[in-house]
Write a protein that holds these residues in place. Structure first.
Motif, PDB file in Angstrom:
ATOM      1  N   SER A 146       0.881  -1.169   0.000  1.00 34.43           N
ATOM      2  CA  SER A 146       0.000   0.000   0.000  1.00 34.43           C
ATOM      3  C   SER A 146       0.921   1.221   0.000  1.00 34.43           C
ATOM      4  O   SER A 146       1.304   1.734   1.055  1.00 34.43           O
ATOM      5  CB  SER A 146      -0.875  -0.005   1.251  1.00 34.43           C
ATOM      6  N   GLY A 147       1.293   1.654  -1.205  1.00 36.05           N
ATOM      7  CA  GLY A 147       2.291   2.721  -1.322  1.00 36.05           C
ATOM      8  C   GLY A 147       1.939   3.971  -0.540  1.00 36.05           C
ATOM      9  O   GLY A 147       2.796   4.607   0.082  1.00 36.05           O
ATOM     10  N   HIS A 202      -3.973  -0.240  -9.739  1.00 31.18           N
ATOM     11  CA  HIS A 202      -2.775   0.494 -10.181  1.00 31.18           C
ATOM     12  C   HIS A 202      -2.178  -0.137 -11.433  1.00 31.18           C
ATOM     13  O   HIS A 202      -1.721   0.536 -12.339  1.00 31.18           O
ATOM     14  CB  HIS A 202      -1.696   0.442  -9.091  1.00 31.18           C
TER      15      HIS A 202
HETATM   16  O1  PMV Z   1      -1.618   2.964  -1.550  1.00 36.25           O
HETATM   17  P1  PMV Z   1      -2.628   2.192  -2.276  1.00 36.25           P
HETATM   18  O2  PMV Z   1      -2.044   1.069  -3.063  1.00 36.25           O
HETATM   19  O3  PMV Z   1      -3.744   1.746  -1.359  1.00 36.25           O
HETATM   20  O4  PMV Z   1      -3.275   3.141  -3.363  1.00 36.25           O
HETATM   21  C1  PMV Z   1      -3.891   4.345  -3.011  1.00 36.25           C
HETATM   22  C2  PMV Z   1      -4.567   4.923  -4.166  1.00 36.25           C
HETATM   23  C3  PMV Z   1      -5.544   6.031  -3.879  1.00 36.25           C
HETATM   24  O5  PMV Z   1      -6.044   5.941  -2.577  1.00 36.25           O
HETATM   25  C4  PMV Z   1      -6.713   5.839  -4.836  1.00 36.25           C
HETATM   26  C5  PMV Z   1      -4.948   7.400  -4.134  1.00 36.25           C
HETATM   27  C6  PMV Z   1      -3.997   7.936  -3.107  1.00 36.25           C
HETATM   28  O6  PMV Z   1      -3.009   8.549  -3.523  1.00 36.25           O
HETATM   29  O7  PMV Z   1      -4.232   7.805  -1.896  1.00 36.25           O
END
Ligand code: PMV
Length: 331
Positions: A146-147, A202
């Motif tokens: 979860s980047g 993504h």
């Molecule tokens: O970090 P992830 O892989 O959960 O992706 C987050 C993607 C969004 O929440 C849609 C956008 C963001 O930048 O928080």
């Protein structure tokens, strides 16, 4: 050993969508967010004598009890444990029980994975007694998968520099929570869990015909939002975050397979936000990977805006947030 960490979710004003490297979780663009004071995860880890014990319990939003987590969530925690060991350069092993409690609905577009994995990054570094600085901790949080978890580590308003490689892709605080009295009223329209994970999403971003155009547009939007933030020009800031949310969702809706997070309720509330603005209530929206709306306003207008939405039948709950500190020991 027992350790407990509290970490906030964050709302992105400029979003992270699409990756340059899906294994190292390197984003295609910089992103910018605010930590949320009332949407957080409290995560504790207790070591066990048996090395084979690796368990996860989750206390859901508004629930009183911890429940055994599903196998997919447990696997993510164990996989991340291995990633953390590699990052921390250790061969030590622990048996553990992890317990996580959320102050908000999970997997509903309120970055529950960001608050959970940023907390876990700090817990793992403590477990192996490795002192990491904020940059290293942010990198470790990013590697969770979860980047956006990397943006929950620093205080207040975080900027995630996309970087060139793993060691240059991390988030820094560009202002403390007290810098600007921005509020995020999370309008909960549906507290159910989304079906597609962000990680899957993504990977498909590039299949959208609009993605290149989005990246081109982001160059200017990133410069503009920084200026609007520095000047505290709320009107400019607000229009930029709406444009940004629509840009990300346009990509989502046109990627293959398409991702539609908005519901008719979402559109209805967007229209009411725009309608409220024409009556002098200055507020703007942004939306994450979910149907719920993040309504951004200034503290001075919060009460009036609350009133404006108080009788709205589609809103199940409103979680009011200010900017908050990042990941910390639980006290
Ligand atoms: O970090 P992830 O892989 O959960 O992706 C987050 C993607 C969004 O929440 C849609 C956008 C963001 O930048 O928080």
């Amino acid at each position: 050993m027992k350790l407990k960490i509290r970490s906030p979710a964050n709302i992105a004003f400029i979003k992270y969508w699409g990756q340059k490297d899906g294994c190292l979780i390197l984003p295609m663009n910089d992103s910018f967010s605010m930590n949320l004071s009332n949407c957080f995860s409290t995560v504790e880890i207790e070591t066990q004598n048996d090395f084979n014990t690796k368990q996860l319990y989750i206390k859901k939003y508004q629930s009183d009890n911890y429940e055994v987590a599903d196998q997919t969530s447990l696997k993510k925690v164990i996989d991340y444990y291995q990633v953390a060991k590699k990052f921390l350069k250790t061969n030590q092993d622990f048996g553990f029980i992890i317990k996580s409690a959320n102050s908000f609905p999970k997997k509903a577009g309120i970055a529950s994975s960001a608050s959970f994995f940023s907390a876990l990054a700090m817990l793992y570094s403590r477990l192996f007694e490795k002192e990491l600085n904020q940059k290293e901790l942010s990198i470790l949080a990013r590697l969770s998968g979860s980047g956006s978890a990397c943006r929950s580590i620093p205080d207040g308003f975080s900027w995630w520099k996309k970087g060139r490689d793993s060691s240059s892709s991390y988030a820094v605080s560009i202002a403390p929570p007290s810098y600007w009295d921005l509020n995020d009223l999370v309008l909960i329209l549906n507290s159910g869990e989304k079906k597609v994970s962000s990680q899957e999403g993504h990977q498909k971003a590039k299949t959208s015909g609009l993605y290149k155009e989005r990246l081109r547009g982001l160059k200017k939007r990133l410069v503009d939002i920084k200026k609007a933030f520095e000047k505290k020009d709320f009107t400019w800031f607000g229009y930029l975050i709406e444009e940004e949310a629509i840009s990300m969702h346009s990509v989502m809706m046109t990627q293959k397979p398409p991702l539609y997070f908005w519901s008719e309720r979402t559109i209805d509330i967007i229209k009411k936000i725009i309608g409220g603005r024409s009556q002098g209530l200055e507020m703007y929206f942004t939306i994450d990977a979910g149907e719920n709306i993040h309504l951004i306003c200034q503290g001075k207008n919060k009460e009036k805006i609350y009133q404006y939405f108080s009788k709205e039948k589609n809103i199940l709950n409103i979680i009011s947030n200010q900017a908050a500190i990042g990941t910390r020991d639980y006290e």
